[in-house]
Design a protein around this motif. Structure first.
Motif, PDB file in Angstrom:
ATOM      1  N   ARG A 175      14.207   9.324  46.328  1.00 54.25           N
ATOM      2  CA  ARG A 175      15.114  10.476  46.237  1.00 54.25           C
ATOM      3  C   ARG A 175      14.952  11.252  44.930  1.00 54.25           C
ATOM      4  NH1 ARG A 175      19.112  11.514  49.703  1.00 54.25           N
ATOM      5  NH2 ARG A 175      19.089  10.251  51.585  1.00 54.25           N
ATOM      6  N   PHE A 176      14.589  10.540  43.851  1.00 56.44           N
ATOM      7  CA  PHE A 176      14.343  11.270  42.604  1.00 56.44           C
ATOM      8  C   PHE A 176      13.189  12.271  42.766  1.00 56.44           C
ATOM      9  CE2 PHE A 176      16.756   8.026  40.145  1.00 56.44           C
ATOM     10  CZ  PHE A 176      17.515   8.899  39.394  1.00 56.44           C
ATOM     11  N   MET A 177      12.260  11.979  43.694  1.00 59.49           N
ATOM     12  CA  MET A 177      11.104  12.878  43.857  1.00 59.49           C
ATOM     13  C   MET A 177      11.318  13.925  44.930  1.00 59.49           C
ATOM     14  SD  MET A 177       7.936  10.277  43.664  1.00 59.49           S
ATOM     15  CE  MET A 177       8.579   8.655  43.959  1.00 59.49           C
ATOM     16  N   THR A 178      12.185  13.642  45.898  1.00 59.95           N
ATOM     17  CA  THR A 178      12.218  14.457  47.111  1.00 59.95           C
ATOM     18  C   THR A 178      13.418  15.400  47.182  1.00 59.95           C
ATOM     19  OG1 THR A 178      13.404  12.696  48.254  1.00 59.95           O
ATOM     20  CG2 THR A 178      10.995  12.712  48.460  1.00 59.95           C
ATOM     21  N   THR A 179      14.316  15.353  46.211  1.00 59.88           N
ATOM     22  CA  THR A 179      15.537  16.158  46.326  1.00 59.88           C
ATOM     23  C   THR A 179      15.557  17.347  45.369  1.00 59.88           C
ATOM     24  OG1 THR A 179      16.647  14.650  44.807  1.00 59.88           O
ATOM     25  CG2 THR A 179      16.942  14.224  47.148  1.00 59.88           C
ATOM     26  N   ALA A 180      14.475  17.515  44.586  1.00 59.28           N
ATOM     27  CA  ALA A 180      14.438  18.684  43.689  1.00 59.28           C
ATOM     28  C   ALA A 180      14.267  19.921  44.553  1.00 59.28           C
ATOM     29  CB  ALA A 180      13.261  18.556  42.722  1.00 59.28           C
ATOM     30  N   ASP A 181      15.018  20.992  44.282  1.00 57.81           N
ATOM     31  CA  ASP A 181      14.833  22.160  45.135  1.00 57.81           C
ATOM     32  C   ASP A 181      14.117  23.299  44.414  1.00 57.81           C
ATOM     33  OD1 ASP A 181      16.814  22.958  43.518  1.00 57.81           O
ATOM     34  OD2 ASP A 181      18.308  23.352  45.084  1.00 57.81           O
ATOM     35  N   GLN A 182      13.517  23.000  43.251  1.00 59.54           N
ATOM     36  CA  GLN A 182      12.760  24.054  42.558  1.00 59.54           C
ATOM     37  C   GLN A 182      11.433  24.287  43.267  1.00 59.54           C
ATOM     38  OE1 GLN A 182      14.388  21.678  41.057  1.00 59.54           O
ATOM     39  NE2 GLN A 182      15.475  22.469  39.268  1.00 59.54           N
ATOM     40  N   SER A 183      10.991  25.562  43.234  1.00 65.93           N
ATOM     41  CA  SER A 183       9.813  25.919  44.028  1.00 65.93           C
ATOM     42  C   SER A 183       8.515  25.423  43.406  1.00 65.93           C
ATOM     43  CB  SER A 183       9.764  27.434  44.213  1.00 65.93           C
ATOM     44  OG  SER A 183       9.678  28.026  42.927  1.00 65.93           O
ATOM     45  N   ASN A 184       8.537  24.887  42.180  1.00 66.68           N
ATOM     46  CA  ASN A 184       7.277  24.425  41.579  1.00 66.68           C
ATOM     47  C   ASN A 184       7.021  22.936  41.833  1.00 66.68           C
ATOM     48  OD1 ASN A 184       9.259  23.475  39.770  1.00 66.68           O
ATOM     49  ND2 ASN A 184       7.862  23.577  38.042  1.00 66.68           N
ATOM     50  N   VAL A 185       7.794  22.320  42.736  1.00 69.22           N
ATOM     51  CA  VAL A 185       7.670  20.882  42.985  1.00 69.22           C
ATOM     52  C   VAL A 185       7.305  20.592  44.436  1.00 69.22           C
ATOM     53  CG1 VAL A 185       8.904  18.669  42.971  1.00 69.22           C
ATOM     54  CG2 VAL A 185       9.508  20.422  41.302  1.00 69.22           C
ATOM     55  N   ARG A 186       6.336  19.683  44.655  1.00 70.78           N
ATOM     56  CA  ARG A 186       6.053  19.165  45.998  1.00 70.78           C
ATOM     57  C   ARG A 186       5.942  17.651  45.924  1.00 70.78           C
ATOM     58  NH1 ARG A 186       6.779  23.649  47.087  1.00 70.78           N
ATOM     59  NH2 ARG A 186       5.646  25.085  48.441  1.00 70.78           N
ATOM     60  N   ALA A 187       6.508  16.962  46.917  1.00 72.51           N
ATOM     61  CA  ALA A 187       6.377  15.508  47.006  1.00 72.51           C
ATOM     62  C   ALA A 187       5.596  15.172  48.272  1.00 72.51           C
ATOM     63  CB  ALA A 187       7.758  14.863  47.051  1.00 72.51           C
ATOM     64  N   LEU A 188       4.669  14.227  48.149  1.00 72.95           N
ATOM     65  CA  LEU A 188       3.780  13.865  49.252  1.00 72.95           C
ATOM     66  C   LEU A 188       3.838  12.364  49.511  1.00 72.95           C
ATOM     67  CD1 LEU A 188       0.306  15.580  48.826  1.00 72.95           C
ATOM     68  CD2 LEU A 188       1.887  15.718  50.755  1.00 72.95           C
ATOM     69  N   ALA A 189       4.223  11.977  50.709  1.00 74.61           N
ATOM     70  CA  ALA A 189       4.176  10.570  51.099  1.00 74.61           C
ATOM     71  C   ALA A 189       2.781  10.293  51.652  1.00 74.61           C
ATOM     72  CB  ALA A 189       5.232  10.283  52.157  1.00 74.61           C
ATOM     73  N   VAL A 190       2.061   9.410  50.991  1.00 73.94           N
ATOM     74  CA  VAL A 190       0.690   9.107  51.389  1.00 73.94           C
ATOM     75  C   VAL A 190       0.692   7.807  52.198  1.00 73.94           C
ATOM     76  CG1 VAL A 190      -1.582   8.447  50.495  1.00 73.94           C
ATOM     77  CG2 VAL A 190      -0.303  10.302  49.407  1.00 73.94           C
ATOM     78  N   ALA A 191      -0.005   7.823  53.325  1.00 73.33           N
ATOM     79  CA  ALA A 191      -0.078   6.615  54.161  1.00 73.33           C
ATOM     80  C   ALA A 191      -1.050   5.638  53.511  1.00 73.33           C
ATOM     81  CB  ALA A 191      -0.523   6.989  55.565  1.00 73.33           C
ATOM     82  N   GLY A 192      -0.561   4.888  52.525  1.00 74.09           N
ATOM     83  CA  GLY A 192      -1.413   3.941  51.809  1.00 74.09           C
ATOM     84  C   GLY A 192      -0.620   3.300  50.692  1.00 74.09           C
ATOM     85  N   ASP A 193      -1.311   2.554  49.799  1.00 75.34           N
ATOM     86  CA  ASP A 193      -0.600   1.935  48.676  1.00 75.34           C
ATOM     87  C   ASP A 193      -0.868   2.715  47.396  1.00 75.34           C
ATOM     88  OD1 ASP A 193      -3.123   1.189  47.851  1.00 75.34           O
ATOM     89  OD2 ASP A 193      -2.926  -0.905  48.476  1.00 75.34           O
ATOM     90  N   PHE A 194      -0.358   2.205  46.272  1.00 70.39           N
ATOM     91  CA  PHE A 194      -0.500   2.941  45.019  1.00 70.39           C
ATOM     92  C   PHE A 194      -1.963   3.109  44.636  1.00 70.39           C
ATOM     93  CE2 PHE A 194      -0.983   2.688  40.319  1.00 70.39           C
ATOM     94  CZ  PHE A 194      -0.596   3.990  40.051  1.00 70.39           C
ATOM     95  N   ASP A 195      -2.767   2.078  44.855  1.00 78.84           N
ATOM     96  CA  ASP A 195      -4.183   2.199  44.514  1.00 78.84           C
ATOM     97  C   ASP A 195      -4.845   3.331  45.302  1.00 78.84           C
ATOM     98  OD1 ASP A 195      -4.103   0.284  42.566  1.00 78.84           O
ATOM     99  OD2 ASP A 195      -4.928  -1.328  43.784  1.00 78.84           O
ATOM    100  N   ASP A 196      -4.421   3.535  46.560  1.00 79.39           N
ATOM    101  CA  ASP A 196      -4.939   4.674  47.338  1.00 79.39           C
ATOM    102  C   ASP A 196      -4.546   6.001  46.679  1.00 79.39           C
ATOM    103  OD1 ASP A 196      -6.076   3.091  49.391  1.00 79.39           O
ATOM    104  OD2 ASP A 196      -4.118   2.876  50.349  1.00 79.39           O
TER     105      ASP A 196
END
Ligand SMILES: *Cc1c(COP(=O)(O)O)cnc(C)c1O
Length: 464
Positions: A175-196
């Motif tokens: 939620r810290f990454m996905t709830t910002a409503d400023q237009s200069n921010v994008r959050a991406l859920a990647v189908a993988g782990d952190f190393d990916d």
């Protein structure tokens, strides 16, 4: 002051380039060509000063006058005004001679805020002056992304894209990454782990044409300015406990080794640190390296301290460089070999130099849970699982020295409510920010773990 690559094969750069540049072109990490040295008199003068002033003083030694002292102080004051405690990083006594250094009073409730709040202000300052706009892409195991979004959202001349491993972080972290409503921010859920996620980021940088097309930059802990900013709380805590007259030891929960290396840097700058204990979870490549001299990649296992689920600690290269007496060609050979084979043997001299200050300890899941439960029963309150790794590590490590011990507490327990509740049987009281996030709409996109898909996404974002 200039910044040189740990691999000795890139031109030295100034502070602003080291700030914005990410990896050196020869694949090494930027490190100062000469460490600033603070005398006991300088260190004594930190006592009683506001945190932001100490930070500006220490950062000023690296920035020279590439950023004016006044601007640097302004950035530090802005950064640390975002913390909800007047001491910024307060110390709390746990027992005689044992203290907890609370690094989680920033906007995203993890220690990453300490450096990221400052970094974002410095970026904005230098980019506004030059009229450039950069694209920050940030791969996160959970906390860096939240800290980066909190710090960079809404800032001029910067866009930010965070990549997080889908389903492998806590809801609060997400939620810290996905709830910002400023237009200069994008959050991406990647189908993988952190190393990916990290591999995608590296692939983006390796594609030089793409990197310059979108003006790519990175804010992970390969950025030296983060290390410099983190060394500040070592000074502040040690001075509060009697430095420079008295030495202090630290126990640090370790993943990418940025935080522990900041302690090494503080020692190098003259702070009397007796020992630094680097505590890992069961992803213990670093603890094994310090114990046996064999630095070898293992399989990543998920733990309840996910921000430390990292096998290859990028800042270990900085430590190697220092411990080899700053021998760039030895460091380059060692890490190029390691990149090929996934293993290396630390040369005896390098290892003994590391061990003069550092010890490693590996902490398993049952010990982490026991440390949380034990602290709770002892009336010390709820601790997050990362802090608990350091606490358990301090309990396991061979006793030595008479210096007071400071355990770094890197996250607020409310950031990991499930793990904390499972250990102590009580849900940590959510601070107001967590309650507020729970009521906001989440916005994020899903992508496969594929660099080409992420490149297309970033290009489209930049074109908007
Ligand atoms: C990032 C993180 C760590 C590990 O810090 P490194 O600098 O990567 O060693 C420990 N605890 C928490 C809560 C973190 O977010």
């Amino acid at each position: 002051m200039k910044f040189v690559s740990t691999r000795g094969g890139a031109p030295a750069v100034g502070f602003v380039e080291a700030l914005l540049g990410g990896l050196a072109p020869d694949g090494g990490l930027y490190s100062p060509d000469v460490w600033p040295l603070f005398t006991p008199g300088d260190i004594a003068e930190f006592a009683g000063k506001p945190y932001a002033e100490v930070a500006a003083h220490i950062l000023g030694a690296f920035a020279n006058h590439d950023i004016s002292r006044q601007d640097l102080l302004g950035a530090c004051q802005g950064a640390y005004a975002s913390f909800d405690h007047p001491a910024v990083t307060p110390l709390r006594q746990l027992a005689p001679g044992a203290h907890l250094l609370e690094l989680f009073h920033g906007p995203s409730l993890a220690f990453k805020d300490v450096a990221m709040q400052l970094l974002a202000r410095l970026y904005e300052h230098v980019l506004k002056a030059s009229g450039r706009t950069l694209t920050v892409v940030c791969a996160t195991s959970g906390d860096t992304g939240g800290a980066a979004v909190e710090a960079f959202a809404g800032r001029a001349n910067i866009r930010i894209v965070v990549l997080f491993p889908e389903g492998r972080i806590s809801e609060v972290q997400r939620r810290f990454m996905t709830t910002a409503d400023q237009s200069n921010v994008r959050a991406l859920a990647v189908a993988g782990d952190f190393d990916d996620c990290q591999a995608i980021l590296k692939a983006l940088f390796r594609d030089g044409a793409f990197a310059s097309e979108v003006s790519l930059t990175a804010v992970n802990s390969i950025n030296f300015v983060r290390i410099a900013a983190q060394s500040v709380y070592y000074f502040v805590a040690a001075v509060a406990l009697g430095a420079p007259q008295r030495s202090v030891s630290f126990a640090v929960p370790t993943g990418n080794f940025g935080d522990a290396f900041a302690g090494w840097a503080a020692r190098r700058m003259g702070l009397p640190i007796e020992r630094i204990l680097a505590a890992t979870n069961s992803n213990d490549i670093l603890a094994r390296a310090l114990a046996t001299g064999a630095y070898g990649r293992g399989a990543l296992v998920p733990t309840i301290s996910p921000a430390m689920d990292i096998q290859v600690a990028s800042n270990f290269e900085r430590l190697f460089f220092e411990a080899s007496d700053r021998d760039g060609s030895q460091t380059r050979r060692a890490f190029e070999d390691f990149e090929q084979s996934g293993a290396m043997r630390l040369p005896e001299q390098v290892l003994s130099h590391m061990r003069a200050l550092l010890a490693g300890v590996s902490v398993g899941e049952p010990e982490t849970v026991a440390a949380m439960a034990g602290a709770w029963r002892a009336g010390l309150g709820a601790m997050d699982p990362h802090t608990a790794v350091a606490l358990a590590g301090a309990g396991k490590a061979p006793a030595g020295g008479s210096a007071p011990l400071v355990v770094l507490s890197t996250a607020h327990p409310a950031k990991f409510p499930e793990a904390v509740a499972a250990a102590i049987g009580v849900r940590a009281e959510p601070p107001p920010v967590v309650t507020r996030l729970a009521g906001l709409t989440e916005r994020f996109d899903h992508l496969p773990a594929d660099p080409a898909a992420v490149k297309a996404y970033v290009r489209a974002f930049v074109a908007q």
